[in-house]
Design a protein around this motif. Structure first.
Motif, PDB file in Angstrom:
ATOM      1  N   LEU A  67       0.805  -1.226   0.000  1.00  0.00           N
ATOM      2  CA  LEU A  67       0.000   0.000   0.000  1.00  0.00           C
ATOM      3  C   LEU A  67       0.837   1.273   0.000  1.00  0.00           C
ATOM      4  O   LEU A  67       0.550   2.230   0.709  1.00  0.00           O
ATOM      5  N   GLY A  68       1.906   1.293  -0.771  1.00  0.00           N
ATOM      6  CA  GLY A  68       2.744   2.466  -0.881  1.00  0.00           C
ATOM      7  C   GLY A  68       3.725   2.654   0.260  1.00  0.00           C
ATOM      8  O   GLY A  68       4.470   3.616   0.282  1.00  0.00           O
ATOM      9  N   GLY A  69       3.738   1.741   1.224  1.00  0.00           N
ATOM     10  CA  GLY A  69       4.679   1.812   2.338  1.00  0.00           C
ATOM     11  C   GLY A  69       5.907   0.967   2.051  1.00  0.00           C
ATOM     12  O   GLY A  69       6.056   0.401   0.969  1.00  0.00           O
ATOM     13  N   ILE A  70       6.776   0.894   3.015  1.00  0.00           N
ATOM     14  CA  ILE A  70       7.990   0.085   2.896  1.00  0.00           C
ATOM     15  C   ILE A  70       8.119  -0.728   4.173  1.00  0.00           C
ATOM     16  O   ILE A  70       8.009  -0.187   5.270  1.00  0.00           O
ATOM     17  N   GLU A  71       8.332  -2.038   4.018  1.00  0.00           N
ATOM     18  CA  GLU A  71       8.572  -2.862   5.196  1.00  0.00           C
ATOM     19  C   GLU A  71       9.659  -3.886   4.894  1.00  0.00           C
ATOM     20  O   GLU A  71       9.861  -4.269   3.753  1.00  0.00           O
ATOM     21  N   SER A  72      10.356  -4.274   5.927  1.00  0.00           N
ATOM     22  CA  SER A  72      11.413  -5.269   5.802  1.00  0.00           C
ATOM     23  C   SER A  72      11.100  -6.425   6.734  1.00  0.00           C
ATOM     24  O   SER A  72      10.817  -6.218   7.915  1.00  0.00           O
ATOM     25  N   GLU A  73      11.136  -7.606   6.188  1.00  0.00           N
ATOM     26  CA  GLU A  73      10.926  -8.818   6.972  1.00  0.00           C
ATOM     27  C   GLU A  73      12.277  -9.524   7.082  1.00  0.00           C
ATOM     28  O   GLU A  73      12.881  -9.877   6.072  1.00  0.00           O
ATOM     29  N   ILE A  74      12.746  -9.708   8.311  1.00  0.00           N
ATOM     30  CA  ILE A  74      14.068 -10.276   8.552  1.00  0.00           C
ATOM     31  C   ILE A  74      13.909 -11.510   9.424  1.00  0.00           C
ATOM     32  O   ILE A  74      13.213 -11.483  10.431  1.00  0.00           O
ATOM     33  N   GLY A  75      14.565 -12.603   9.032  1.00  0.00           N
ATOM     34  CA  GLY A  75      14.519 -13.824   9.828  1.00  0.00           C
ATOM     35  C   GLY A  75      14.762 -15.047   8.977  1.00  0.00           C
ATOM     36  O   GLY A  75      15.098 -14.939   7.792  1.00  0.00           O
ATOM     37  N   PRO A  76      14.590 -16.230   9.565  1.00  0.00           N
ATOM     38  CA  PRO A  76      14.822 -17.457   8.811  1.00  0.00           C
ATOM     39  C   PRO A  76      13.730 -17.683   7.765  1.00  0.00           C
ATOM     40  O   PRO A  76      12.560 -17.446   8.036  1.00  0.00           O
ATOM     41  N   VAL A  77      14.132 -18.087   6.581  1.00  0.00           N
ATOM     42  CA  VAL A  77      13.199 -18.405   5.507  1.00  0.00           C
ATOM     43  C   VAL A  77      12.870 -19.880   5.634  1.00  0.00           C
ATOM     44  O   VAL A  77      13.723 -20.739   5.373  1.00  0.00           O
ATOM     45  N   LEU A  78      11.649 -20.171   6.082  1.00  0.00           N
ATOM     46  CA  LEU A  78      11.256 -21.552   6.316  1.00  0.00           C
ATOM     47  C   LEU A  78      11.348 -22.364   5.028  1.00  0.00           C
ATOM     48  O   LEU A  78      10.970 -21.896   3.960  1.00  0.00           O
TER      49      LEU A  78
END
Length: 135
Positions: A67-78
């Protein structure tokens, strides 16, 4: 914890007032912090006890633009490595019946990179406002 939620909410409100041109600078700042956090988490998660020894290799980050924002997902990739689901090594609630210390690699990486995250956002906003004033 409530103070942290309040600060995040205030930061979100402040960022909504930033010029749209700031997005590229904010994205750059988030990517830089995400990369450092990923590397710190991997370093803290490096353990050698069989199945979990590939846990560190599974840690990555992904930048998304909802939705026009920015997010970062950090962690183990299952599913990426056999030990990717060994995140229980970082979770104190899950280790009550397991011998050995809790690692807290994810929490430690977050705490170590939190100041840089906020400094990067402040710098990005400042630069965007300065660019807008120059135009």
């Amino acid at each position: 914890m409530a103070d942290d939620a309040f600060e995040i909410g205030r930061l979100e409100a402040d960022l909504r007032r930033v010029p749209a041109t700031a997005n590229r600078l904010i994205e750059k700042s988030i990517k830089r912090t995400s990369l450092r956090m990923k590397e710190d988490w991997k370093q803290g998660a490096e353990i050698s006890d069989g199945y979990a020894d590939t846990y560190a290799a599974a840690i990555s980050f992904d930048i998304k633009f909802p939705l026009g924002g920015i997010e970062s997902e950090i962690g183990p990739v299952l599913g990426s490595t056999p030990g990717a689901s060994a995140g229980f090594l970082d979770d104190p609630k899950s280790t009550a019946g397991i011998d050995g210390p809790v690692h807290h690699a994810g929490r430690d990486a977050l705490e170590a990179n939190e100041p840089e995250f906020f400094e990067g956002l402040e710098h990005a906003v400042f630069e965007a406002l300065a660019e807008e004033l120059e135009e």
